[in-house]
Design a protein around this motif. Sequence first.
Motif, PDB file in Angstrom:
ATOM      1  N   ASP A  66      -1.477  -2.213   9.566  1.00  0.00           N
ATOM      2  CA  ASP A  66      -1.415  -2.762   8.268  1.00  0.00           C
ATOM      3  C   ASP A  66      -2.604  -1.879   7.440  1.00  0.00           C
ATOM      4  N   LYS A  68      -4.176  -0.890   3.385  1.00  0.00           N
ATOM      5  CA  LYS A  68      -4.379  -1.296   1.995  1.00  0.00           C
ATOM      6  C   LYS A  68      -5.219  -0.271   1.318  1.00  0.00           C
ATOM      7  N   GLU A  72      -4.363   0.200  -4.355  1.00  0.00           N
ATOM      8  CA  GLU A  72      -2.836   0.043  -4.013  1.00  0.00           C
ATOM      9  C   GLU A  72      -2.588  -1.137  -3.555  1.00  0.00           C
ATOM     10  N   LYS A  73      -1.398  -1.596  -3.417  1.00  0.00           N
ATOM     11  CA  LYS A  73      -0.844  -2.529  -2.765  1.00  0.00           C
ATOM     12  C   LYS A  73      -0.813  -2.226  -1.226  1.00  0.00           C
ATOM     13  N   SER A  74      -0.873  -3.320  -0.512  1.00  0.00           N
ATOM     14  CA  SER A  74      -0.961  -3.177   0.921  1.00  0.00           C
ATOM     15  C   SER A  74       0.378  -3.161   1.541  1.00  0.00           C
ATOM     16  N   GLY A  75       0.563  -2.657   2.575  1.00  0.00           N
ATOM     17  CA  GLY A  75       1.591  -2.246   3.181  1.00  0.00           C
ATOM     18  C   GLY A  75       1.541  -2.006   4.904  1.00  0.00           C
ATOM     19  N   THR A  76       2.689  -1.718   5.408  1.00  0.00           N
ATOM     20  CA  THR A  76       2.701  -1.395   6.921  1.00  0.00           C
ATOM     21  C   THR A  76       2.810   0.057   6.910  1.00  0.00           C
ATOM     22  N   GLU A  77       2.088   0.828   7.932  1.00  0.00           N
ATOM     23  CA  GLU A  77       2.454   2.145   8.120  1.00  0.00           C
ATOM     24  C   GLU A  77       2.877   2.307   9.703  1.00  0.00           C
ATOM     25  N   GLU A 264       3.476   6.683   6.140  1.00  0.00           N
ATOM     26  CA  GLU A 264       2.391   6.022   5.593  1.00  0.00           C
ATOM     27  C   GLU A 264       2.901   5.302   3.971  1.00  0.00           C
ATOM     28  N   ILE A 265       2.013   4.701   3.630  1.00  0.00           N
ATOM     29  CA  ILE A 265       2.350   3.924   2.384  1.00  0.00           C
ATOM     30  C   ILE A 265       2.759   4.913   1.216  1.00  0.00           C
ATOM     31  N   ASP A 266       2.031   5.826   1.129  1.00  0.00           N
ATOM     32  CA  ASP A 266       2.435   6.739  -0.025  1.00  0.00           C
ATOM     33  C   ASP A 266       2.862   7.941   0.411  1.00  0.00           C
TER      34      ASP A 266
END
Length: 396
Positions: A66, A68, A72-77, A264-266
Amino acid sequence: MTKAVLPLLCATLLGAQTVDLNKLISYVRVHHPKYKSMEEESLALNARIQAEYAVPAASLSLGIADAKPDKEKSGTEYSAGLSTLIDLANTRGLELESADLQNEATLLQKQKALFAFGNRLRDLYHQSCLDKKELEILQTVLAAFNSLYLKKQKAYKYHEISKKELLQLELEKKLLEQKVSAQKNAYAISRESLLNLAALPHQKESSLECRDLYPITARIDIDNKPFILTNLAYEKEMESLDKKYRRYQKRLEPVEVSVTYDDEIDTRRVGAGVSIPLSFTSPRNEQSRIYLMHQKEMRKLDHHDRLLQKSAKVKELEAQLENDYRQIVALQENIATYQNQLMPLIEKSFQMGESSVIEYLMGRRKLLDISSELIQTQKHYYHRLFSLYTLIETEK
């Protein structure tokens, strides 16, 4: 031997009243645990090396996190990876070949033990048959003596011989009966020992054929390649060490190849990598080669020493067998002379009252003693013969 033949062989052995050497050995080779375990050991050794030197399993790695990032917005990688070893220099193949050769050497050594067991059975068969032969001699002598004793009983009734002579004959008769009884027990024990060693189902009344004994000769025919199993095992061991030496000559060790995926998130990332061991940075391979060089030289010297000892023992046994043969021939000649010339004169003289009962009994005892000595010498001969066959690693 086919499956159809095996039940027939078992039925023949179980139902037969006599057992010959050929049937005995044939049964043992098929049914005895020693021979069966040889097959199992071969399969076990093969399975073991296939397990030890199998291709290494690939590795799969999975990850989740998890995250953040700043602002940026948090998210799952997610991440995943797959790696495996690749043997570019065939080091595993050489290790597997080396282990295969060592297994072959081990099984050849086990085969020597089977030869020794087979020759032990042959020796015990011959010993038991000679016990049977001695029993038959004693029974023949006792039967003849019983006939004589009945005649002398009648002679005593008519006062043709004294009470003393009759008692002396009666005592000799009892001694012969005791010898027959003791020899019956000796034959029964040696026969049972043989059948038990062979793990052969048998009836108590089973007897031995004993018409298939090995001939007694002055010189034993030894083929041009004695110690064949020892030599073959040695060759396999040396080949195994050569394979290992070649393995440690390889400059390239198995390399690890991997692929990865990261989500990853981005960012999404796919990668590949390789891990190459630098064997020149470690003395492991060099020291392994030095060890194998000394190991080969040690095996070579040990093998040479073993053959020297075996060859010396072979010559010793050959000399003893030749001496036994000469003694057997001399005893057989003495027995023939005693039976055909001297004993008839002793019996005739005794029947005509020209010699005493003591002289007659001494003559009979002398003949029995020589016959017993002959059988004991034949036993020594066969024991040495099968010891020789075991030593030169053959089953004649």
